[in-house]
Design an enzyme around this catalytic site. Sequence first.
Site, PDB file in Angstrom:
ATOM      1  N   SER A  28     -23.495  -1.484  37.679  1.00  0.00           N
ATOM      2  CA  SER A  28     -22.122  -1.532  36.990  1.00  0.00           C
ATOM      3  C   SER A  28     -21.638   0.113  36.717  1.00  0.00           C
ATOM      4  O   SER A  28     -20.655   0.363  36.169  1.00  0.00           O
ATOM      5  CB  SER A  28     -22.165  -1.940  35.664  1.00  0.00           C
ATOM      6  OG  SER A  28     -23.108  -1.627  34.979  1.00  0.00           O
ATOM      7  N   THR A  40     -21.073  -0.032  31.418  1.00  0.00           N
ATOM      8  CA  THR A  40     -20.387   1.367  31.344  1.00  0.00           C
ATOM      9  C   THR A  40     -21.593   2.043  30.863  1.00  0.00           C
ATOM     10  O   THR A  40     -22.165   1.799  29.793  1.00  0.00           O
ATOM     11  CB  THR A  40     -19.292   1.476  30.500  1.00  0.00           C
ATOM     12  OG1 THR A  40     -18.281   0.586  30.879  1.00  0.00           O
ATOM     13  CG2 THR A  40     -18.744   2.753  30.361  1.00  0.00           C
ATOM     14  N   THR A  85     -18.356   4.407  35.048  1.00  0.00           N
ATOM     15  CA  THR A  85     -18.505   2.997  35.304  1.00  0.00           C
ATOM     16  C   THR A  85     -17.710   2.832  36.772  1.00  0.00           C
ATOM     17  O   THR A  85     -17.070   3.627  37.039  1.00  0.00           O
ATOM     18  CB  THR A  85     -17.579   2.251  34.239  1.00  0.00           C
ATOM     19  OG1 THR A  85     -17.581   0.726  34.496  1.00  0.00           O
ATOM     20  CG2 THR A  85     -16.136   2.526  34.154  1.00  0.00           C
ATOM     21  N   ARG A 136      -6.450  -1.486  38.779  1.00  0.00           N
ATOM     22  CA  ARG A 136      -7.036  -1.721  37.357  1.00  0.00           C
ATOM     23  C   ARG A 136      -7.663  -0.671  37.019  1.00  0.00           C
ATOM     24  O   ARG A 136      -8.665   0.070  37.608  1.00  0.00           O
ATOM     25  CB  ARG A 136      -7.832  -2.566  37.323  1.00  0.00           C
ATOM     26  CG  ARG A 136      -8.091  -3.215  35.946  1.00  0.00           C
ATOM     27  CD  ARG A 136      -9.701  -2.593  35.390  1.00  0.00           C
ATOM     28  NE  ARG A 136      -9.950  -3.202  34.120  1.00  0.00           N
ATOM     29  CZ  ARG A 136     -11.035  -2.857  33.619  1.00  0.00           C
ATOM     30  NH1 ARG A 136     -11.932  -2.025  34.259  1.00  0.00           N
ATOM     31  NH2 ARG A 136     -11.504  -3.385  32.465  1.00  0.00           N
ATOM     32  N   VAL A 137      -7.198   0.124  35.728  1.00  0.00           N
ATOM     33  CA  VAL A 137      -8.149   1.291  35.046  1.00  0.00           C
ATOM     34  C   VAL A 137      -8.471   0.540  33.687  1.00  0.00           C
ATOM     35  O   VAL A 137      -7.530  -0.005  32.940  1.00  0.00           O
ATOM     36  CB  VAL A 137      -7.314   2.261  35.036  1.00  0.00           C
ATOM     37  CG1 VAL A 137      -8.023   3.331  34.206  1.00  0.00           C
ATOM     38  CG2 VAL A 137      -7.008   2.966  36.332  1.00  0.00           C
ATOM     39  N   GLY A 138      -9.774   0.805  33.339  1.00  0.00           N
ATOM     40  CA  GLY A 138     -10.219   0.179  32.247  1.00  0.00           C
ATOM     41  C   GLY A 138     -10.135   1.287  30.975  1.00  0.00           C
ATOM     42  O   GLY A 138      -9.472   2.196  31.061  1.00  0.00           O
ATOM     43  N   ASP A 139     -11.041   1.122  30.034  1.00  0.00           N
ATOM     44  CA  ASP A 139     -11.075   2.046  28.714  1.00  0.00           C
ATOM     45  C   ASP A 139     -11.650   3.380  29.123  1.00  0.00           C
ATOM     46  O   ASP A 139     -11.548   4.329  28.511  1.00  0.00           O
ATOM     47  CB  ASP A 139     -11.452   1.317  27.593  1.00  0.00           C
ATOM     48  CG  ASP A 139     -12.892   0.839  27.882  1.00  0.00           C
ATOM     49  OD1 ASP A 139     -13.462   0.686  28.910  1.00  0.00           O
ATOM     50  OD2 ASP A 139     -13.749   0.550  26.796  1.00  0.00           O
ATOM     51  N   THR A 148     -18.331   0.146  25.146  1.00  0.00           N
ATOM     52  CA  THR A 148     -18.763  -0.484  26.127  1.00  0.00           C
ATOM     53  C   THR A 148     -18.121  -2.026  26.059  1.00  0.00           C
ATOM     54  O   THR A 148     -18.110  -2.504  24.938  1.00  0.00           O
ATOM     55  CB  THR A 148     -20.218  -0.154  26.812  1.00  0.00           C
ATOM     56  OG1 THR A 148     -20.418  -1.286  27.830  1.00  0.00           O
ATOM     57  CG2 THR A 148     -20.971  -0.785  25.419  1.00  0.00           C
ATOM     58  N   GLY A 149     -17.803  -2.512  27.224  1.00  0.00           N
ATOM     59  CA  GLY A 149     -17.418  -4.066  26.981  1.00  0.00           C
ATOM     60  C   GLY A 149     -16.391  -4.103  27.724  1.00  0.00           C
ATOM     61  O   GLY A 149     -15.925  -3.796  28.815  1.00  0.00           O
TER      62      GLY A 149
END
Length: 344
Positions: free
Chosen positions: A71, A204, A222, A232-235, A255-256
């Site tokens: 990941s 992450t 990550t 898509r971009v995450g946190d 993380t999550g």
Amino acid sequence: MAAAVVRIVLIALQLAGPCGAAGAALPVVINTWAFRKATETAWRTLQLGGSELDAVEKGCGQCEIDQCDGSVGYGGSPDESGETTLDAMIMNGNTMEVGAVADLRHVKNAIGVARKVIEHTKHTLLVGESASLFAVRMGFPYEDLTTQRSLSVYSRWLNQSCQPNYWKNVVPDSSKSCGPYKRLEKVSFEEETISQRNIHNHDTIGMVVIGKSGTVVSGTSTNGGVHKIPGRVGDSPIAGAGSYADSTAGGAAATGDGDTMMRFLPSYQAVEYMRMGTDPTVACQKVISRIQQHVPKFFGAVICANTTGSYGAACNKIPGFTQFHFMVFSPLQSQPAEQVVDCI
Ligand SMILES: *[C@@H]1O[C@H](CO)[C@@H](O)[C@H](O)[C@H]1NC(C)=O
Ligand SMILES: *[C@@H]1O[C@H](CO)[C@@H](O)[C@H](O)[C@H]1NC(C)=O
């Protein structure tokens, strides 16, 4: 319960360690999940005279090399088109500078590129193929991030009618078939269900390093959610969401399920609680409860450390995720210590 567990650990450290209040000592390295080699690398970097920025860059970079849990780094979490793309950030809590990359393609060392954003630009966040071009200019190799493993994850997903995926309110029905999809005129709102997919592949590396003099640096790296929609971009690369560092207050990393967590700026919130004197474990817990109130079933955890080297973590309890493992290295121990908190 989580507070009790960490308190016991702190008491144990206090008994074992020669210095510091409440079992705290500097420098300290703390990171999400049982990514032990990352912790070791960050610690060794400090021991060899590297800065806190170096430690976070090398520590998270170790996970990019090791493809931690599939990941982080290349060859993991193929998106809907089968490509692996990377998100990373690094934050200097002395200057409040942030360098970040998102949707980075064809470059393996995402956090290395994030560091170059701080050092060679006046920007904070670069994205997509343009971030790759920047990386190449900075001397990073342009490579294929696909591996046999990511190809097989991708083909298995195609073969199971592209399940699971992140679409809703589209035709054909995204819970049964692959795209391309068109939007449904009638949009329905449904309660979010637990996303099981990331629970077992973690997701992450987030790291906080606090140096001897109290300099706080945080970072993340990550490859995002597996089967994410391209773009898509995450946190993780978002300051205050994926991580936050302020040498006058502390550092935190999350993380999550980034799509949910980034709406709450959990790392920023945790640091602000610590600024007010809240114990790091409690600061982490308060951030988790805040999200819980809105999204009871989210998958997520936060690590927190304050400027005197006390630390803690918290996670949201859902089926399949009841405990969270994280790593710590401080002068009170001779090797990276894996710690566990019970989720709340
Ligand atoms: C696709 O799935 C079917 C069962 O649903 C299986 O028989 C077949 O071997 C799979 N093919 C690949 C390439 O995995
Ligand atoms: C850090 O947290 C510990 C434990 O709660 C506390 O004793 C210490 O005073 C805190 N440090 C700062 C600078 O707030």
